[in-house]
Motif scaffolding. Structure first.
Motif, mmCIF file in Angstrom:
data_model
loop_
_atom_site.group_PDB
_atom_site.id
_atom_site.type_symbol
_atom_site.label_atom_id
_atom_site.label_comp_id
_atom_site.label_asym_id
_atom_site.label_seq_id
_atom_site.Cartn_x
_atom_site.Cartn_y
_atom_site.Cartn_z
ATOM 1 N N HIS A 1 0.848 -1.191 0.000
ATOM 2 C CA HIS A 1 0.000 0.000 0.000
ATOM 3 C C HIS A 1 0.889 1.249 0.000
ATOM 4 O O HIS A 1 1.957 1.237 0.632
ATOM 5 C CB HIS A 1 -0.876 -0.043 1.257
ATOM 6 C CG HIS A 1 -1.972 0.957 1.281
ATOM 7 N ND1 HIS A 1 -1.744 2.302 1.486
ATOM 8 C CD2 HIS A 1 -3.311 0.818 1.125
ATOM 9 C CE1 HIS A 1 -2.906 2.947 1.455
ATOM 10 N NE2 HIS A 1 -3.869 2.070 1.242
ATOM 11 N N GLU B 1 -2.603 -4.162 -2.715
ATOM 12 C CA GLU B 1 -2.969 -2.932 -3.331
ATOM 13 C C GLU B 1 -1.747 -2.020 -3.432
ATOM 14 O O GLU B 1 -0.939 -1.931 -2.506
ATOM 15 C CB GLU B 1 -4.115 -2.247 -2.601
ATOM 16 C CG GLU B 1 -3.879 -1.831 -1.167
ATOM 17 C CD GLU B 1 -5.126 -1.143 -0.616
ATOM 18 O OE1 GLU B 1 -5.601 -1.567 0.423
ATOM 19 O OE2 GLU B 1 -5.613 -0.166 -1.245
ATOM 20 N N HIS C 1 -4.993 1.444 -5.610
ATOM 21 C CA HIS C 1 -5.514 2.381 -4.614
ATOM 22 C C HIS C 1 -5.104 3.794 -5.017
ATOM 23 O O HIS C 1 -3.930 4.046 -5.277
ATOM 24 C CB HIS C 1 -4.930 2.048 -3.239
ATOM 25 C CG HIS C 1 -5.226 3.069 -2.174
ATOM 26 N ND1 HIS C 1 -6.175 2.863 -1.193
ATOM 27 C CD2 HIS C 1 -4.704 4.306 -1.944
ATOM 28 C CE1 HIS C 1 -6.219 3.930 -0.404
ATOM 29 N NE2 HIS C 1 -5.336 4.813 -0.831
ATOM 30 N N HIS D 1 -9.703 0.265 -7.063
ATOM 31 C CA HIS D 1 -10.484 -0.199 -5.918
ATOM 32 C C HIS D 1 -10.992 0.984 -5.100
ATOM 33 O O HIS D 1 -10.374 2.043 -5.086
ATOM 34 C CB HIS D 1 -9.620 -1.173 -5.095
ATOM 35 C CG HIS D 1 -9.383 -0.795 -3.680
ATOM 36 N ND1 HIS D 1 -10.208 -1.220 -2.660
ATOM 37 C CD2 HIS D 1 -8.434 -0.038 -3.105
ATOM 38 C CE1 HIS D 1 -9.747 -0.735 -1.520
ATOM 39 N NE2 HIS D 1 -8.683 -0.025 -1.750
HETATM 40 ZN ZN ZN Z 1 -7.292 1.091 -0.569
#
Ligand code: ZN
Length: 271
Positions: free
Chosen positions: A64, A91, A127, A150
């Motif tokens: 992330h 992600e 993301h 997403h």
């Molecule tokens: Zn996210």
């Protein structure tokens, strides 16, 4: 009628004590598959361990953007090793809202993961928060189209940029938020039927209009039918139809076999 929750953080500490119950409730509610989100190397390992060889749970492997500052020379080789068992890379992306990692770090490791996805032929689980238009520019320059944006919460222009690239778009319970999600009721109509995906992003983003509200306001995959119904109302089509389309889309994006025979597939959606 079956559903696929394409984003659930089941490795989150809040699920540690009762993840088996959470999974059982999801199945009983008509969720046929869950894609468990990986957000760090360690977390991706946990997500892959949890999904095991199950035909119900699958996992992504990625870093992330919040954790971009923790990345180093070993990150991509380790991710490459994990990725063979993952259904997507991510992600990954950019988060210019919280800014937990410096922007240059975020961009560097997002690009590295996007290139890994291209190298391995795996879709990306993306993301982006407050990072438009930079995020779309990077996707465009790398010719990324095998991916899902997403938890889409952005505006029309951002949506259009993703659809022009050919991306899938994931809708969460944000659409049930009468304060900050109202614009999504309109925008969701502009997502082509073959590009729409549903997700809870559990334990985050509990639908605000869910009654009763769950204990400690923890979101879980069993609430996906609630999000389905909100989306179906917004697009003015039967929930069964939206469920079938989004399930087909999830299976296509993540290269999952159609699961006509599983027990969960035979159960009706909970009211
Ligand atoms: Zn996210």
């Amino acid at each position: 009628m079956t559903l696929v929750d394409i984003g659930a953080n089941l490795t989150h500490a809040s699920f540690q004590a009762d993840v088996a119950d959470v999974i059982a409730r999801a199945r009983a509610a008509g969720v046929a598959r869950i894609i468990v989100t990986g957000t760090t190397l360690e977390d991706s390992r946990k997500a892959l361990d949890l999904s095991g060889s199950s035909d119900f749970l699958f996992a992504t492997a990625g870093i992330h953007p919040h954790h971009a500052r923790e990345c180093g020379p070993d990150t991509i080789p380790q991710l490459r090793a994990l990725a063979k068992d993952a259904v997507a890379i991510g992600e990954c992306g950019l988060d210019f809202n919280r800014n937990y990692s410096p922007h240059p770090d975020q961009e560097k490791w997002f690009v590295a993961q996007a290139e890994l996805g291209l190298e391995l032929g795996k879709p990306l689980f993306l993301h982006s928060r407050d990072a438009h238009p930079r995020f779309a520019q990077i996707l465009k320059s790398l010719k990324i189209q095998d991916a899902v944006a997403h938890c889409f919460t952005g505006e029309r222009e951002e949506l259009k940029a993703y659809l022009d690239l050919g991306l899938y778009v994931g809708i969460t319970g944000w659409i049930c938020d009468e304060r900050r999600g109202k614009h999504l009721l309109e925008l969701v109509r502009e997502i082509p039927r073959d590009r729409l995906l549903l997700e809870t992003d559990a334990p985050y983003l509990t639908p605000r209009d869910l009654r009763p509200q769950p204990k400690a306001r923890r979101n879980e995959p069993a609430f996906l039918p609630h999000i389905l119904r909100a989306v179906a109302r917004a697009v003015g089509r039967p929930p069964e139809e939206v469920a079938a389309e989004t399930t087909r889309n999830a299976n296509t994006l993540f290269r999952l076999h159609e699961s006509g025979s599983s027990a969960a597939a035979q159960r009706p959606l909970a009211a």
